[in-house]
Design a protein around this motif. Structure first.
Motif, PDB file in Angstrom:
ATOM      1  N   PRO A   1       0.260   6.764 -16.426  1.00  0.00           N
ATOM      2  CA  PRO A   1      -0.900   5.924 -16.767  1.00  0.00           C
ATOM      3  C   PRO A   1      -1.345   6.038 -18.226  1.00  0.00           C
ATOM      4  N   ALA A   2      -0.954   7.102 -18.936  1.00  0.00           N
ATOM      5  CA  ALA A   2      -1.287   7.218 -20.355  1.00  0.00           C
ATOM      6  C   ALA A   2      -0.414   6.283 -21.197  1.00  0.00           C
ATOM      7  N   TYR A   3       0.701   5.806 -20.641  1.00  0.00           N
ATOM      8  CA  TYR A   3       1.629   4.934 -21.359  1.00  0.00           C
ATOM      9  C   TYR A   3       1.566   3.485 -20.901  1.00  0.00           C
ATOM     10  N   THR A   4       1.147   3.241 -19.670  1.00  0.00           N
ATOM     11  CA  THR A   4       1.200   1.887 -19.124  1.00  0.00           C
ATOM     12  C   THR A   4       0.058   1.645 -18.141  1.00  0.00           C
ATOM     13  N   ASP A   5      -0.301   0.384 -17.998  1.00  0.00           N
ATOM     14  CA  ASP A   5      -1.320   0.006 -17.014  1.00  0.00           C
ATOM     15  C   ASP A   5      -0.687  -0.381 -15.676  1.00  0.00           C
ATOM     16  N   ARG A   6       0.629  -0.502 -15.652  1.00  0.00           N
ATOM     17  CA  ARG A   6       1.325  -0.905 -14.425  1.00  0.00           C
ATOM     18  C   ARG A   6       1.468   0.303 -13.496  1.00  0.00           C
ATOM     19  N   THR A   7       1.176   0.107 -12.226  1.00  0.00           N
ATOM     20  CA  THR A   7       1.344   1.150 -11.217  1.00  0.00           C
ATOM     21  C   THR A   7       2.619   0.869 -10.431  1.00  0.00           C
ATOM     22  N   ILE A   8       3.567   1.780 -10.522  1.00  0.00           N
ATOM     23  CA  ILE A   8       4.781   1.693  -9.716  1.00  0.00           C
ATOM     24  C   ILE A   8       4.494   2.484  -8.450  1.00  0.00           C
TER      25      ILE A   8
ATOM     26  N   LEU B   1      16.985   3.808 -11.935  1.00  0.00           N
ATOM     27  CA  LEU B   1      16.553   4.673 -13.025  1.00  0.00           C
ATOM     28  C   LEU B   1      15.231   4.204 -13.626  1.00  0.00           C
ATOM     29  N   PHE B   2      14.347   5.170 -13.913  1.00  0.00           N
ATOM     30  CA  PHE B   2      13.090   4.924 -14.619  1.00  0.00           C
ATOM     31  C   PHE B   2      12.933   5.992 -15.685  1.00  0.00           C
ATOM     32  N   ALA B   3      12.440   5.612 -16.863  1.00  0.00           N
ATOM     33  CA  ALA B   3      12.036   6.600 -17.864  1.00  0.00           C
ATOM     34  C   ALA B   3      10.665   7.121 -17.434  1.00  0.00           C
ATOM     35  N   LEU B   4      10.426   8.410 -17.592  1.00  0.00           N
ATOM     36  CA  LEU B   4       9.166   8.995 -17.148  1.00  0.00           C
ATOM     37  C   LEU B   4       7.930   8.292 -17.739  1.00  0.00           C
ATOM     38  N   PRO B   5       7.941   7.899 -19.035  1.00  0.00           N
ATOM     39  CA  PRO B   5       6.768   7.203 -19.565  1.00  0.00           C
ATOM     40  C   PRO B   5       6.445   5.878 -18.850  1.00  0.00           C
ATOM     41  N   GLU B   6       7.436   5.247 -18.212  1.00  0.00           N
ATOM     42  CA  GLU B   6       7.172   4.011 -17.464  1.00  0.00           C
ATOM     43  C   GLU B   6       6.226   4.242 -16.289  1.00  0.00           C
ATOM     44  N   LEU B   7       6.119   5.481 -15.847  1.00  0.00           N
ATOM     45  CA  LEU B   7       5.339   5.816 -14.664  1.00  0.00           C
ATOM     46  C   LEU B   7       3.984   6.418 -14.991  1.00  0.00           C
TER      47      LEU B   7
ATOM     48  N   VAL C   1       4.849  19.133 -10.784  1.00  0.00           N
ATOM     49  CA  VAL C   1       4.432  19.699 -12.071  1.00  0.00           C
ATOM     50  C   VAL C   1       5.325  19.207 -13.215  1.00  0.00           C
ATOM     51  N   LEU C   2       5.259  17.907 -13.463  1.00  0.00           N
ATOM     52  CA  LEU C   2       5.976  17.295 -14.583  1.00  0.00           C
ATOM     53  C   LEU C   2       5.009  17.025 -15.727  1.00  0.00           C
ATOM     54  N   PRO C   3       5.517  17.006 -16.965  1.00  0.00           N
ATOM     55  CA  PRO C   3       4.623  16.692 -18.088  1.00  0.00           C
ATOM     56  C   PRO C   3       4.076  15.273 -17.953  1.00  0.00           C
ATOM     57  N   ALA C   4       2.793  15.119 -18.290  1.00  0.00           N
ATOM     58  CA  ALA C   4       2.139  13.812 -18.203  1.00  0.00           C
ATOM     59  C   ALA C   4       1.070  13.718 -19.281  1.00  0.00           C
ATOM     60  N   GLY C   5       0.635  12.487 -19.515  1.00  0.00           N
ATOM     61  CA  GLY C   5      -0.434  12.263 -20.482  1.00  0.00           C
ATOM     62  C   GLY C   5      -0.089  12.818 -21.849  1.00  0.00           C
ATOM     63  N   LYS C   6      -0.970  13.648 -22.412  1.00  0.00           N
ATOM     64  CA  LYS C   6      -0.770  14.225 -23.748  1.00  0.00           C
ATOM     65  C   LYS C   6       0.441  15.153 -23.806  1.00  0.00           C
ATOM     66  N   ASP C   7       0.834  15.721 -22.665  1.00  0.00           N
ATOM     67  CA  ASP C   7       1.983  16.635 -22.630  1.00  0.00           C
ATOM     68  C   ASP C   7       3.322  15.913 -22.545  1.00  0.00           C
ATOM     69  N   LEU C   8       3.289  14.602 -22.315  1.00  0.00           N
ATOM     70  CA  LEU C   8       4.529  13.831 -22.251  1.00  0.00           C
ATOM     71  C   LEU C   8       4.857  13.339 -23.659  1.00  0.00           C
TER      72      LEU C   8
ATOM     73  N   GLU D   1       0.850  -1.190   0.000  1.00  0.00           N
ATOM     74  CA  GLU D   1       0.000   0.000   0.000  1.00  0.00           C
ATOM     75  C   GLU D   1       0.883   1.236   0.000  1.00  0.00           C
ATOM     76  N   GLY D   2       0.413   2.273  -0.681  1.00  0.00           N
ATOM     77  CA  GLY D   2       1.149   3.529  -0.728  1.00  0.00           C
ATOM     78  C   GLY D   2       0.521   4.462  -1.740  1.00  0.00           C
ATOM     79  N   VAL D   3       1.366   5.254  -2.388  1.00  0.00           N
ATOM     80  CA  VAL D   3       0.896   6.185  -3.407  1.00  0.00           C
ATOM     81  C   VAL D   3       1.616   5.879  -4.718  1.00  0.00           C
ATOM     82  N   ALA D   4       0.909   6.083  -5.814  1.00  0.00           N
ATOM     83  CA  ALA D   4       1.529   5.877  -7.124  1.00  0.00           C
ATOM     84  C   ALA D   4       2.673   6.881  -7.284  1.00  0.00           C
ATOM     85  N   LEU D   5       3.799   6.399  -7.748  1.00  0.00           N
ATOM     86  CA  LEU D   5       4.953   7.268  -7.953  1.00  0.00           C
ATOM     87  C   LEU D   5       4.592   8.410  -8.897  1.00  0.00           C
ATOM     88  N   HIS D   6       3.774   8.135  -9.881  1.00  0.00           N
ATOM     89  CA  HIS D   6       3.300   9.159 -10.827  1.00  0.00           C
ATOM     90  C   HIS D   6       2.590  10.300 -10.093  1.00  0.00           C
TER      91      HIS D   6
END
Length: 178
Positions: A128-135, A120-126, A93-100, A81-86
């Protein structure tokens, strides 16, 4: 010194210690924090971010809670249990979704541990617009707080065969770019 006077002195010292908060722990009470004391920083979000952050445990507790099931280092399946890294990164205020897209796709995250370990993680790995996996930035395992060896925060990456990015004792999230 007579007995009455020494008893009064001991009593006065005890009252002074309790009144200042220094002796509260001895009486089963937590010391009273100073009115202007800042909350302890639990996690720093820094680097190539629009809004660098120093988050307290209370700040993190205020984010949406999530749960993932994953097989840990001990090969035992557990519920974390915790919070999604995203979600944590969005507070910076990082780019996400359509802005990534474009150059933003090359942004990366380095998770920093208290002992200097990094992953190391690439931002798209985190995202939800790119992946269904929750880190997850977890603080609980199977309903219990993480152990001192693992926590207070640990990165959980469901589905990875190796656990080299399951960072324990997370203290920082640094965003970088080339």
């Amino acid at each position: 010194m007579n007995r009455s006077r020494s008893s009064r002195l001991v009593l006065a010292l005890a009252i002074g210690v309790v009144a200042t908060g220094a002796g509260r722990a001895a009486f089963g009470q937590a010391p009273t924090p100073a009115k202007d004391a800042k909350p302890t920083v639990a996690l720093r979000v820094h680097g190539e971010v629009a809004k660098p952050l120093e988050l307290s445990a209370a700040d993190l507790a205020g984010l949406k809670r999530q749960t993932v099931t994953a097989r840990a280092h001990d090969n035992r399946e557990s519920r974390y249990e915790g919070v999604a890294l995203h979600d944590v990164l969005q507070k910076a205020v990082l780019p996400a979704g359509k802005d990534l897209r474009g150059k933003a796709v090359s942004l990366y995250l380095i998770v920093e541990a208290a002992d200097g370990y990094q992953a190391l993680f690439a931002l798209p790995e985190l995202d939800p617009a790119y992946t269904d996996r929750t880190i997850l930035l977890a603080d609980r395992r199977d309903g219990q707080p993480l152990t001192a060896r693992e926590g207070p925060y640990q990165i959980i990456v469901p589905g990875e065969k190796r656990h080299s990015r399951w960072v324990r004792q997370v203290v920082g999230l640094r965003i970088g770019k080339d």
